[in-house]
Write an enzyme that holds these catalytic residues in place. Structure first.
Site, mmCIF file in Angstrom:
data_model
loop_
_atom_site.group_PDB
_atom_site.id
_atom_site.type_symbol
_atom_site.label_atom_id
_atom_site.label_comp_id
_atom_site.label_asym_id
_atom_site.label_seq_id
_atom_site.Cartn_x
_atom_site.Cartn_y
_atom_site.Cartn_z
ATOM 1 N N ALA A 59 0.600 6.465 -7.114
ATOM 2 C CA ALA A 59 1.243 7.621 -7.854
ATOM 3 C C ALA A 59 1.162 7.772 -9.366
ATOM 4 O O ALA A 59 1.096 8.860 -10.051
ATOM 5 C CB ALA A 59 2.905 7.658 -7.704
ATOM 6 N N ILE A 85 8.425 4.366 -3.389
ATOM 7 C CA ILE A 85 9.633 3.776 -2.216
ATOM 8 C C ILE A 85 10.256 2.576 -3.436
ATOM 9 O O ILE A 85 9.408 1.688 -3.535
ATOM 10 C CB ILE A 85 9.244 3.197 -1.201
ATOM 11 C CG1 ILE A 85 8.506 4.547 -0.313
ATOM 12 C CG2 ILE A 85 10.271 2.725 -0.170
ATOM 13 C CD1 ILE A 85 7.851 4.234 0.859
ATOM 14 N N ALA A 88 12.523 -4.225 -5.282
ATOM 15 C CA ALA A 88 13.680 -5.108 -5.794
ATOM 16 C C ALA A 88 13.320 -5.106 -7.236
ATOM 17 O O ALA A 88 14.491 -5.646 -7.824
ATOM 18 C CB ALA A 88 13.530 -6.427 -5.304
ATOM 19 N N THR A 89 12.575 -4.477 -7.947
ATOM 20 C CA THR A 89 12.012 -4.476 -9.362
ATOM 21 C C THR A 89 12.132 -3.252 -9.937
ATOM 22 O O THR A 89 12.176 -2.009 -9.322
ATOM 23 C CB THR A 89 10.745 -4.983 -9.438
ATOM 24 O OG1 THR A 89 9.819 -4.088 -9.053
ATOM 25 C CG2 THR A 89 10.632 -6.442 -8.676
ATOM 26 N N HIS A 91 9.852 -1.596 -11.153
ATOM 27 C CA HIS A 91 8.586 -1.042 -10.953
ATOM 28 C C HIS A 91 8.570 0.653 -10.663
ATOM 29 O O HIS A 91 7.936 1.298 -11.268
ATOM 30 C CB HIS A 91 7.720 -1.735 -10.191
ATOM 31 C CG HIS A 91 6.315 -1.549 -10.236
ATOM 32 N ND1 HIS A 91 5.468 -1.785 -11.146
ATOM 33 C CD2 HIS A 91 5.523 -0.763 -9.256
ATOM 34 C CE1 HIS A 91 4.259 -1.357 -10.830
ATOM 35 N NE2 HIS A 91 4.111 -0.883 -9.587
HETATM 36 N N1 INI Z 1 2.424 3.614 -6.139
HETATM 37 C C1 INI Z 1 2.996 4.419 -5.271
HETATM 38 O O1 INI Z 1 2.082 5.529 -4.975
HETATM 39 N N2 INI Z 1 3.924 4.300 -4.531
HETATM 40 C C2 INI Z 1 4.597 3.210 -4.819
HETATM 41 O O2 INI Z 1 5.912 2.798 -4.147
HETATM 42 C C3 INI Z 1 4.440 2.131 -5.517
HETATM 43 N N3 INI Z 1 4.961 0.978 -5.807
HETATM 44 O O3 INI Z 1 6.017 0.814 -5.334
HETATM 45 O O4 INI Z 1 4.404 0.088 -6.428
HETATM 46 C C4 INI Z 1 3.033 2.451 -6.404
HETATM 47 N N4 INI Z 1 2.425 1.537 -7.073
HETATM 48 C C5 INI Z 1 1.166 1.722 -7.764
HETATM 49 C C6 INI Z 1 1.094 2.515 -8.874
HETATM 50 O O5 INI Z 1 1.016 3.709 -8.542
HETATM 51 C C7 INI Z 1 -0.485 2.245 -9.392
HETATM 52 O O6 INI Z 1 -1.444 2.658 -8.431
HETATM 53 C C8 INI Z 1 -0.713 0.917 -9.795
HETATM 54 O O7 INI Z 1 0.115 0.535 -10.527
HETATM 55 C C9 INI Z 1 -2.242 0.632 -10.511
HETATM 56 O O8 INI Z 1 -2.177 1.480 -11.673
#
Ligand code: INI
Length: 156
Positions: A59, A85, A88-89, A91
């Site tokens: 995303a 989704i 636990a962090t 992020h």
């Molecule tokens: N990206 C998502 O599309 N959905 C998620 O739930 C997610 N989580 O939970 O970490 C997620 N992380 C990745 C992020 O979008 C980047 O692709 C990554 O950080 C690299 O830039």
């Protein structure tokens, strides 16, 4: 609303071109959203050849890719499909906030309608419910919203 001029969009996708930007992250959910969006647009007259799917990592990468697609002049509308989704962090909050802000910015800067089909849920069950089960299919809803908006914008 008799005698009040009303502008509204017809849900006719014939002749329109759409780009679907979709994440690989949580692909078991996102593939269902893509299915919902494509099914909706094709049932409303969009030709298969006028649909382009762009797969991206997650995303967080959505705004950049959506912005480039929107500015390309190739598409009448963009549909952003993904699922963030909660874990636990914190992020989750960073990814979902940046993705939604960036998508809105890409839409407003380009003037190209964008359907927001990015699920942000507390758990996997909520995501499944919104990907073609008891809470409908948010991919189809995003496609419907972008189609209606394209048809409204044509008249303004
Ligand atoms: N990206 C998502 O599309 N959905 C998620 O739930 C997610 N989580 O939970 O970490 C997620 N992380 C990745 C992020 O979008 C980047 O692709 C990554 O950080 C690299 O830039």
């Amino acid at each position: 609303m008799l005698h009040i001029k009303t502008i509204e969009g017809q849900l006719d996708a014939k002749g329109l071109k759409f780009a679907i930007v979709a994440t690989r992250f949580n692909d078991f959910i996102v593939d269902r959203l893509i299915g919902g969006a494509c099914d909706y647009l094709q049932r409303h007259g969009c030709d298969r050849e006028n649909l382009t799917i762009v797969r991206i990592p997650g995303a967080f990468e959505m705004p950049l890719v959506a912005k480039k697609l929107a500015h390309s002049g190739e598409y009448d509308g963009i549909i952003a499909l993904g699922a963030v989704i909660r874990g636990a962090t914190p992020h989750f909050d960073f990814v979902s906030n940046e993705a939604s802000k960036g998508l809105a910015q890409a839409c407003l800067e380009s003037g190209v309608p964008l359907g927001f089909g990015l699920l942000t849920t507390d758990n996997i069950e909520q995501a499944i419910e919104r990907a073609g089960s008891k809470a409908g299919n948010k991919g189809a809803e995003a496609a419907a919203a972008v189609l209606e908006t394209v048809r409204v914008m044509e008249q303004l």
